[in-house]
Design a protein around this motif. Structure first.
Motif, PDB file in Angstrom:
ATOM      1  N   ALA A 100       0.831  -1.203   0.000  1.00 46.34           N
ATOM      2  CA  ALA A 100       0.000   0.000   0.000  1.00 46.34           C
ATOM      3  C   ALA A 100       0.863   1.250   0.000  1.00 46.34           C
ATOM      4  O   ALA A 100       0.578   2.230  -0.700  1.00 46.34           O
ATOM      5  CB  ALA A 100      -0.902  -0.013   1.226  1.00 46.34           C
ATOM      6  N   ILE A 101       1.939   1.210   0.763  1.00 44.85           N
ATOM      7  CA  ILE A 101       2.836   2.371   0.811  1.00 44.85           C
ATOM      8  C   ILE A 101       3.414   2.629  -0.576  1.00 44.85           C
ATOM      9  O   ILE A 101       3.415   3.762  -1.080  1.00 44.85           O
ATOM     10  CB  ILE A 101       3.967   2.141   1.828  1.00 44.85           C
ATOM     11  N   TYR A 102       3.880   1.570  -1.232  1.00 44.99           N
ATOM     12  CA  TYR A 102       4.454   1.739  -2.569  1.00 44.99           C
ATOM     13  C   TYR A 102       3.395   2.276  -3.532  1.00 44.99           C
ATOM     14  O   TYR A 102       3.669   3.161  -4.341  1.00 44.99           O
ATOM     15  CB  TYR A 102       4.997   0.415  -3.095  1.00 44.99           C
ATOM     16  N   ALA A 103       2.182   1.707  -3.404  1.00 43.31           N
ATOM     17  CA  ALA A 103       1.124   2.138  -4.304  1.00 43.31           C
ATOM     18  C   ALA A 103       0.886   3.633  -4.157  1.00 43.31           C
ATOM     19  O   ALA A 103       0.823   4.376  -5.143  1.00 43.31           O
ATOM     20  CB  ALA A 103      -0.163   1.369  -4.009  1.00 43.31           C
ATOM     21  N   TYR A 104       0.836   4.074  -2.903  1.00 50.88           N
ATOM     22  CA  TYR A 104       0.590   5.490  -2.666  1.00 50.88           C
ATOM     23  C   TYR A 104       1.762   6.321  -3.175  1.00 50.88           C
ATOM     24  O   TYR A 104       1.586   7.325  -3.868  1.00 50.88           O
ATOM     25  CB  TYR A 104       0.386   5.726  -1.177  1.00 50.88           C
ATOM     26  N   ALA A 105       2.950   5.841  -2.845  1.00 52.97           N
ATOM     27  CA  ALA A 105       4.140   6.588  -3.246  1.00 52.97           C
ATOM     28  C   ALA A 105       4.212   6.698  -4.759  1.00 52.97           C
ATOM     29  O   ALA A 105       4.560   7.742  -5.311  1.00 52.97           O
ATOM     30  CB  ALA A 105       5.386   5.900  -2.706  1.00 52.97           C
ATOM     31  N   LEU A 106       3.869   5.601  -5.452  1.00 50.22           N
ATOM     32  CA  LEU A 106       3.975   5.616  -6.906  1.00 50.22           C
ATOM     33  C   LEU A 106       2.890   6.487  -7.524  1.00 50.22           C
ATOM     34  O   LEU A 106       3.061   6.992  -8.630  1.00 50.22           O
ATOM     35  CB  LEU A 106       3.882   4.189  -7.443  1.00 50.22           C
ATOM     36  N   ARG A 107       1.781   6.676  -6.794  1.00 53.42           N
ATOM     37  CA  ARG A 107       0.776   7.588  -7.309  1.00 53.42           C
ATOM     38  C   ARG A 107       1.321   9.015  -7.257  1.00 53.42           C
ATOM     39  O   ARG A 107       1.015   9.823  -8.110  1.00 53.42           O
ATOM     40  CB  ARG A 107      -0.497   7.462  -6.473  1.00 53.42           C
ATOM     41  N   VAL A 108       2.135   9.278  -6.244  1.00 51.22           N
ATOM     42  CA  VAL A 108       2.702  10.634  -6.134  1.00 51.22           C
ATOM     43  C   VAL A 108       3.905  10.790  -7.051  1.00 51.22           C
ATOM     44  O   VAL A 108       4.002  11.736  -7.826  1.00 51.22           O
ATOM     45  CB  VAL A 108       3.106  10.914  -4.667  1.00 51.22           C
ATOM     46  N   PHE A 109       4.786   9.844  -7.020  1.00 47.51           N
ATOM     47  CA  PHE A 109       6.002   9.923  -7.848  1.00 47.51           C
ATOM     48  C   PHE A 109       5.888   8.906  -8.981  1.00 47.51           C
ATOM     49  O   PHE A 109       6.483   7.827  -8.916  1.00 47.51           O
ATOM     50  CB  PHE A 109       7.240   9.603  -7.009  1.00 47.51           C
ATOM     51  N   VAL A 110       5.150   9.272  -9.991  1.00 44.59           N
ATOM     52  CA  VAL A 110       4.892   8.306 -11.059  1.00 44.59           C
ATOM     53  C   VAL A 110       6.184   7.970 -11.794  1.00 44.59           C
ATOM     54  O   VAL A 110       6.376   6.848 -12.250  1.00 44.59           O
ATOM     55  CB  VAL A 110       3.848   8.883 -12.025  1.00 44.59           C
ATOM     56  N   ASN A 111       7.065   8.922 -11.909  1.00 47.23           N
ATOM     57  CA  ASN A 111       8.224   8.724 -12.771  1.00 47.23           C
ATOM     58  C   ASN A 111       9.461   8.254 -12.017  1.00 47.23           C
ATOM     59  O   ASN A 111      10.548   8.252 -12.584  1.00 47.23           O
ATOM     60  CB  ASN A 111       8.554  10.034 -13.480  1.00 47.23           C
ATOM     61  N   SER A 112       9.285   7.868 -10.772  1.00 44.94           N
ATOM     62  CA  SER A 112      10.472   7.476 -10.020  1.00 44.94           C
ATOM     63  C   SER A 112      10.846   6.034 -10.331  1.00 44.94           C
ATOM     64  O   SER A 112      10.107   5.105 -10.009  1.00 44.94           O
ATOM     65  CB  SER A 112      10.198   7.619  -8.527  1.00 44.94           C
ATOM     66  N   ARG A 113      12.021   5.879 -10.965  1.00 43.45           N
ATOM     67  CA  ARG A 113      12.447   4.525 -11.346  1.00 43.45           C
ATOM     68  C   ARG A 113      12.759   3.685 -10.126  1.00 43.45           C
ATOM     69  O   ARG A 113      12.407   2.517 -10.045  1.00 43.45           O
ATOM     70  CB  ARG A 113      13.677   4.618 -12.231  1.00 43.45           C
ATOM     71  N   THR A 114      13.446   4.305  -9.158  1.00 41.36           N
ATOM     72  CA  THR A 114      13.857   3.529  -7.982  1.00 41.36           C
ATOM     73  C   THR A 114      12.636   3.003  -7.242  1.00 41.36           C
ATOM     74  O   THR A 114      12.632   1.854  -6.778  1.00 41.36           O
ATOM     75  CB  THR A 114      14.659   4.413  -7.016  1.00 41.36           C
ATOM     76  N   MET A 115      11.583   3.833  -7.167  1.00 40.09           N
ATOM     77  CA  MET A 115      10.380   3.415  -6.473  1.00 40.09           C
ATOM     78  C   MET A 115       9.754   2.222  -7.186  1.00 40.09           C
ATOM     79  O   MET A 115       9.348   1.251  -6.548  1.00 40.09           O
ATOM     80  CB  MET A 115       9.425   4.607  -6.458  1.00 40.09           C
ATOM     81  N   TRP A 116       9.712   2.300  -8.514  1.00 43.41           N
ATOM     82  CA  TRP A 116       9.157   1.182  -9.269  1.00 43.41           C
ATOM     83  C   TRP A 116       9.945  -0.089  -9.031  1.00 43.41           C
ATOM     84  O   TRP A 116       9.398  -1.175  -8.857  1.00 43.41           O
ATOM     85  CB  TRP A 116       9.135   1.513 -10.770  1.00 43.41           C
ATOM     86  N   MET A 117      11.287   0.068  -9.052  1.00 40.96           N
ATOM     87  CA  MET A 117      12.149  -1.106  -8.835  1.00 40.96           C
ATOM     88  C   MET A 117      11.869  -1.727  -7.480  1.00 40.96           C
ATOM     89  O   MET A 117      11.765  -2.957  -7.349  1.00 40.96           O
ATOM     90  CB  MET A 117      13.613  -0.674  -8.854  1.00 40.96           C
ATOM     91  N   ALA A 118      11.736  -0.831  -6.476  1.00 44.58           N
ATOM     92  CA  ALA A 118      11.506  -1.346  -5.116  1.00 44.58           C
ATOM     93  C   ALA A 118      10.185  -2.102  -5.066  1.00 44.58           C
ATOM     94  O   ALA A 118      10.098  -3.194  -4.490  1.00 44.58           O
ATOM     95  CB  ALA A 118      11.504  -0.196  -4.123  1.00 44.58           C
ATOM     96  N   ALA A 119       9.161  -1.502  -5.705  1.00 45.55           N
ATOM     97  CA  ALA A 119       7.857  -2.158  -5.703  1.00 45.55           C
ATOM     98  C   ALA A 119       7.951  -3.515  -6.401  1.00 45.55           C
ATOM     99  O   ALA A 119       7.419  -4.523  -5.926  1.00 45.55           O
ATOM    100  CB  ALA A 119       6.837  -1.267  -6.392  1.00 45.55           C
ATOM    101  N   ALA A 120       8.687  -3.540  -7.524  1.00 40.10           N
ATOM    102  CA  ALA A 120       8.841  -4.795  -8.254  1.00 40.10           C
ATOM    103  C   ALA A 120       9.564  -5.831  -7.404  1.00 40.10           C
ATOM    104  O   ALA A 120       9.209  -7.014  -7.400  1.00 40.10           O
ATOM    105  CB  ALA A 120       9.598  -4.553  -9.549  1.00 40.10           C
ATOM    106  N   ASP A 121      10.569  -5.357  -6.691  1.00 38.34           N
ATOM    107  CA  ASP A 121      11.310  -6.253  -5.799  1.00 38.34           C
ATOM    108  C   ASP A 121      10.379  -6.896  -4.794  1.00 38.34           C
ATOM    109  O   ASP A 121      10.437  -8.101  -4.555  1.00 38.34           O
ATOM    110  CB  ASP A 121      12.358  -5.453  -5.025  1.00 38.34           C
ATOM    111  N   LEU A 122       9.531  -6.040  -4.186  1.00 38.49           N
ATOM    112  CA  LEU A 122       8.585  -6.549  -3.199  1.00 38.49           C
ATOM    113  C   LEU A 122       7.708  -7.633  -3.828  1.00 38.49           C
ATOM    114  O   LEU A 122       7.521  -8.712  -3.256  1.00 38.49           O
ATOM    115  CB  LEU A 122       7.714  -5.398  -2.688  1.00 38.49           C
ATOM    116  N   GLU A 123       7.208  -7.360  -5.038  1.00 37.44           N
ATOM    117  CA  GLU A 123       6.325  -8.330  -5.668  1.00 37.44           C
ATOM    118  C   GLU A 123       7.072  -9.616  -6.002  1.00 37.44           C
ATOM    119  O   GLU A 123       6.558 -10.714  -5.837  1.00 37.44           O
ATOM    120  CB  GLU A 123       5.724  -7.744  -6.948  1.00 37.44           C
TER     121      GLU A 123
END
Lengths: 143, 929
Positions: B550-573
């Motif tokens: 949920a945190i990643y989802a929210y964060a990614l809604r705010v920072f759509v273009n952040s590559r590191t955030m996407w990577m982290a979310a992918a890692d979690l998945e």
């Protein structure tokens, strides 16, 4: 006046006997010449206090011309010098003058002289060889 | 006194020497006035004596008849203070003279006899010495000869070795000798241990005794077992006494929590308690109690002491006194109840306690606990509530006692009326009600306690249970209201609440909480990204993946273009989610950041790994559309094709890539591709072309050289390397390959010179130095190798590989450990060195230590293939099957690429298509031992 009344010691033997004879009192001997002015002044003072210190001290006079035996031994070169003995021991007193062996100036204050004699007596009774004078005479008299 | 003064009238004696009679001494104060003398002078005395003698008419030398020395003797014995003075005053007459004469005669006679005696004794001694000569005298002539020994002779005397130190040490060693404990003692100790404890016995004891009766054979195994049992029983005793009576568990585990609490209520055996201590403390506490009888703590301590000493009756008496002195102290009463817990008086005491303090919640609860029958308990608690209606704890107890939900509901309704501020009671009530009523209850609660976020969360969860979690934005309102009431909890607390919800299965609520509150209290800047990433990581570490998601989802809604955030979310998945969710995330990610080739490659790889090659291709195609001519994507595509066997396709792709994205890497991959496929000629062509474009690419030079080497064209290979090192003088691997080529051709001298030149070109490089040392070692030139190593360590002191070389190949076995210790001190963290240390331990059969060092090395650098290989080899020998499998999967996950042997094996064209596991095994086999 005092030169006449106070007992004189006429020879070295008498001096020695005077010193040896006292068991419990201080022996105070004034060495000098009876006709000397300083001596006459000092004798007057000694005479006046003699009665007041008789319980712990005895005072004699000695003419250094009549008895020259001690002149070298006790360095009796001053016109008037007073030495103190207790039980055949020479008592020293730090007057602050640099010479602790004798009182070699004229001390005209009676009370001060009594104090000195008493202080030496008290020190002697305690077995001291050297006592500190109640008053410092370093600035009072210079040679 | 007056008699003493008679002397004044007496005449002085003749010839008296002044001062002599009393031994007077003078003084010197002023040297300028002349020297003072000690008493009467010598001349004076002599003069006086002479005078006196003349006066008496005697011979002046009357006393001179005696010996000179005796005269001195006389004087020595005289005390001038007394003897001279005693009769000094007296007159010397005829009688005295006669007496002196008689004394002289006596003296003379005595002297004569003495002289005779002395002569006799001398004679006897001489006689004796002649008969019994001393050793000293026997050697006297020899000693005299020592005079003729010259200085040189003295200097040349041989030194006596210092034997004292050695002797001392050997003596100490003698004293320190150890003796084995007799077997009988051990056996006796073993059996005594058995009696005292409840050790599990496998019948060894009985057989032990039969052995003993046999007496001829000693069973060492059993003695060892006996010793183990003794130790075990000791440990067990220790742990039991530490755990008090409460711990009945096994001996092996000591529960720390239980240990602490048992210390509090420790009841020692009388034998264990130190009597002196207890007596002393008892006196102390009694004085405390006497001086301050109204202090309950003193009484409690005194009672505890009695209890500790095992005198439970005295303890009860003491605390009873305490209770009468301090009736208002809850603690004293509680202690009293505790001490009386097994006697029938407890309830009476409890009643007295409550009479004294009828508003003490703790006492009421204690009284309630004393009742055994539920109805009695209820009665007590109702009484308590009569007295203290506003105590939350009491209400909770009361509700807990109710079995019937309806009654409980009634109780809670009453309770919430009385204590409207108690959130817990409201929540309990809501939980008991039907959903509709629960809503009402919660609404009431919200009005009563508008600042409680728990009620809001409960409401949200209720909605979720009713299936309306998504529809009604409870939490949004909650945030608004709480912010208005300025009772908004901190962000971290909200995350904690969310995690709690996740734990209890309310995932939608959890997500809602995060969604509404994650941005709360944070400035609108880029710090938020880091904060959220940290929050998510913390949640993952706590195992709360939904919250993290949920945190990643929210964060990614705010920072759509952040590559590191996407990577982290992918890692979690990838780690904790399903493959579909991972794909979803990655799809979203590549849409959000189409320029990020990493995300594309990740997606392609995931697709490919799931066996979906076509989809992977599709992904790569889309990636091409977004990032034209990116070499990474090209190469990924090539890899995909080649691994799937479409070699022609791959070759075509490479050709296109060479045209469109002509980098040295693409060229190199092309060459490697051809070489792996065995098309050496093509590869050679390619490499020649490539070198025209990129003459400074060391890897291309290496490839060329290796291709020639493979073909057996040593001369050309040499030429290639020679030109290569000229073109790229700073490439260490190129130099190494060159030197190895020479060495392989048998030209050690040339290899040496190559390495010398390399060291000139690349100074302070550990690998080059190491290769030089190895070259010497392989050539059998060990002294040269050692001297080179010394130089190398001076120049590059912090190089692990050099140390390892020294430790393993240049040192005697005994020196390895100290040397490795030194190395670790010099080089703190080097995985190669750690592996070497692990191998030393392995060699010493210290397997635990070896394993821990291996693991340390792997933690330090998981990319080091050699470490993995060594570890694998170690586990093959000493590890279990699972351990090995576990280690291999870890290795495959980490995909190591480096390491001397690893690279050599992995890059071999023969092994090009092998998996990591296969390579690991190959490397492990390859390693030198």
């Amino acid at each position: 006046m005092g030169s006449v009344v106070l007992p004189h010691l006429n020879s070295g033997w008498h001096v020695d006997q005077a010193i040896l004879s006292e068991e419990d009192r201080l022996v105070v001997i004034r060495f000098g010449r009876d006709h000397d002015r300083d001596c006459m002044l000092q004798d007057e003072v000694l005479y006046k206090i003699a009665d007041r210190v008789k319980n712990f001290a005895v005072i004699y006079l000695c003419d250094i011309d009549e008895v020259p035996d001690f002149n070298a031994m006790y360095e009796l070169y001053d016109p008037c010098s007073i030495l103190f003995f207790f039980r055949n021991k020479h008592m020293m007193c730090d007057f602050g003058t640099g010479n602790n062996n004798k009182l070699n100036w004229v001390l005209e204050d009676k009370q001060e002289l009594i104090d000195i004699i008493e202080t030496i007596y008290r020190g002697a009774k305690k077995g001291r060889g050297l006592v500190v004078s109640p008053k410092d005479y370093s600035t009072r008299h210079r040679y | 006194m007056s008699t003493r003064r008679d002397f004044l009238s007496q005449p002085a004696p003749e010839n008296y020497v002044a001062g002599l009679g009393r031994g007077a001494t003078g003084f010197t104060t002023r040297s300028d006035l002349g020297p003072a003398r000690d008493g009467p002078s010598e001349d004076q005395i002599k003069e006086a004596i002479a005078k006196r003698a003349a006066q008496l008419g005697l011979v002046p030398d009357g006393k001179k008849g005696k010996d000179k020395e005796e005269e001195e003797d006389d004087e020595r014995f005289q005390d001038p203070d007394n003897e001279v003075g005693l009769f000094a005053g007296g007159v010397y007459d005829k009688d005295d003279e006669e007496a002196d004469k008689i004394w002289e005669w006596v003296d003379e006679r005595m002297d004569r006899r003495r002289r005779q005696r002395e002569a006799r004794e001398n004679a006897e001694r001489d006689e004796y010495e002649r008969n019994n000569p001393k050793i000293q005298q026997q050697f006297s002539d020899l000693k005299r000869a020592l005079a003729s020994v010259s200085d040189d002779d003295w200097a040349n005397l041989p030194e006596v070795g210092d034997l004292t130190g050695k002797n001392r040490r050997s003596k100490q060693a003698l004293r320190q000798r150890f003796y084995a404990v007799p077997d009988s003692v051990l056996a006796a100790a073993g059996s005594s241990g058995e009696m005292g404890t409840t050790v599990m016995d496998d019948g060894a004891a009985s057989s032990n005794s039969t052995d003993a009766s046999d007496g001829t054979m000693t069973n060492f195994a059993k003695i060892g077992a006996a010793r183990d049992r003794v130790l075990k029983s000791r440990l067990e005793q220790a742990s039991q006494s530490a755990g008090g009576d409460s711990v009945v568990g096994t001996s092996s585990s000591i529960d720390a929590q239980g240990y602490i609490t048992s210390l509090n209520k420790m009841q020692m055996n009388e034998s264990q308690a130190q009597v002196g201590d207890i007596n002393r403390v008892r006196e102390l506490l009694q004085s405390v109690v006497k001086t301050n009888p109204n202090n309950a703590l003193g009484w409690i301590a005194a009672a505890r002491l009695e209890e500790l000493a095992g005198k439970i009756v005295a303890a009860r008496k003491t605390i009873d006194q305490g209770c009468t002195r301090c009736p208002k102290s809850e603690d004293a009463w509680l202690e009293n109840i505790r001490l009386n817990h097994d006697s029938p008086n407890t309830k009476i005491i409890a009643r007295r306690a409550i009479e004294a303090n009828n508003r003490s919640v703790r006492l009421w609860v204690e009284a309630m606990r004393l009742e055994t029958i539920p109805s009695n308990k209820k009665r007590v608690i109702r009484q308590a509530l009569d007295h203290i209606p506003e105590s939350e704890a009491l209400w909770k107890e009361a509700v807990n006692l109710e079995d019937d939900p309806e009654d409980a509901k009634l109780m809670l309704a009453k309770a919430t009326e009385l204590i409207p501020l108690s959130v817990d009671l409201w929540l309990a009530l809501a939980r008991l009600e039907t959903p509709e009523n629960a809503q009402k209850v919660l609404n009431k609660a919200r009005k009563a306690v508008p600042t409680s976020h728990e009620i809001w969360i409960a409401a949200a969860r209720l909605q979720e249970q009713l299936g309306q979690g998504q529809k009604i934005p409870v939490l949004k309102r909650a945030v608004q209201v709480l912010a208005k009431e300025s009772a908004m909890p901190k962000r971290e607390e909200w995350i904690g609440e969310a995690e709690k919800c996740e734990e209890e299965g309310a995932i939608i609520t959890c997500q809602n909480i995060i969604q509404e509150t994650l941005g709360w209290g944070l400035d609108e800047d880029d710090d938020r990204k880091d904060t959220w990433a940290e929050d998510a990581k913390a949640s993952i570490n706590r195992g709360k993946y939904e919250t993290a998601r949920a945190i990643y989802a929210y964060a990614l809604r705010v920072f759509v273009n952040s590559r590191t955030m996407w990577m982290a979310a992918a890692d979690l998945e990838r780690n904790h989610g399903t493959r579909e969710s991972l794909w979803q995330v990655l799809e979203k990610a590549v849409e959000a950041c189409p320029k990020s080739e990493d995300l594309w490659m990740m997606l392609a790889k995931e697709k490919w790994q799931s066996g979906d090659v076509d989809n992977a291709r599709l992904v790569l195609k889309r990636a091409f559309n977004q990032n034209a001519n990116n070499e990474d994507i090209w190469l990924a595509a090539v890899k995909l094709e080649s691994e799937n066997g479409n070699e022609d396709q791959a070759r075509k792709l490479l050709a296109i890539a060479r045209e469109q994205a002509p980098t040295d890497r693409v060229w190199m991959k092309s060459v490697v591709f051809e070489r792996v496929l065995g098309n050496v000629e093509t590869a050679l062509d390619l490499v020649l072309q490539a070198l025209q474009f990129f003459p400074t690419a060391a890897k291309l030079w290496m490839l060329k050289g290796q291709i020639y080497e493979d073909l057996g064209k040593t001369d050309q290979a040499r030429e290639t390397f020679a030109t290569g090192v000229k073109a790229v003088p700073r490439s260490v691997p190129l130099w190494l390959l060159y030197s190895r080529l020479e060495e392989k051709a048998g030209l050690t001298v040339k290899a040496r010179s190559v390495l010398d030149r390399a060291r000139l070109a690349v100074p302070k490089n550990g690998e080059l130095w190491c290769e030089s040392v190895r070259l010497e070692r392989r050539a059998g030139n060990l002294p040269q190798a050692k001297s080179l190593m010394a130089k190398a360590l001076q120049e590059v002191p912090k190089c692990g590989i050099l140390w390892v070389e020294q430790i393993w190949n240049l040192e005697p076995r005994t020196q390895r450990k100290p040397r490795s210790l030194e190395a670790i001190k010099k080089v703190d963290n080097d995985p190669i060195l750690f592996v070497a240390v692990a191998r030393i331990f392995w060699g010493d059969r210290k397997l635990e230590k070896a394993q821990s060092w291996f693991e340390k090395a792997l933690v330090l650098d998981a990319d080091q293939g050699d470490s993995w290989a060594w570890y694998y080899r170690f586990l093959v020998q000493h590890g279990t099957e699972e351990k090995r499998a576990d280690m291999v999967t870890k290795c495959v996950l980490n995909e190591p690429r480096h390491g001397e042997v690893w690279q050599a094996v992995a890059k071999d064209p023969k092994n090009a298509k092998k998996s990591v596991e296969e390579i690991l095994k190959l490397v492990a086999a390859e390693l030198e031992q």
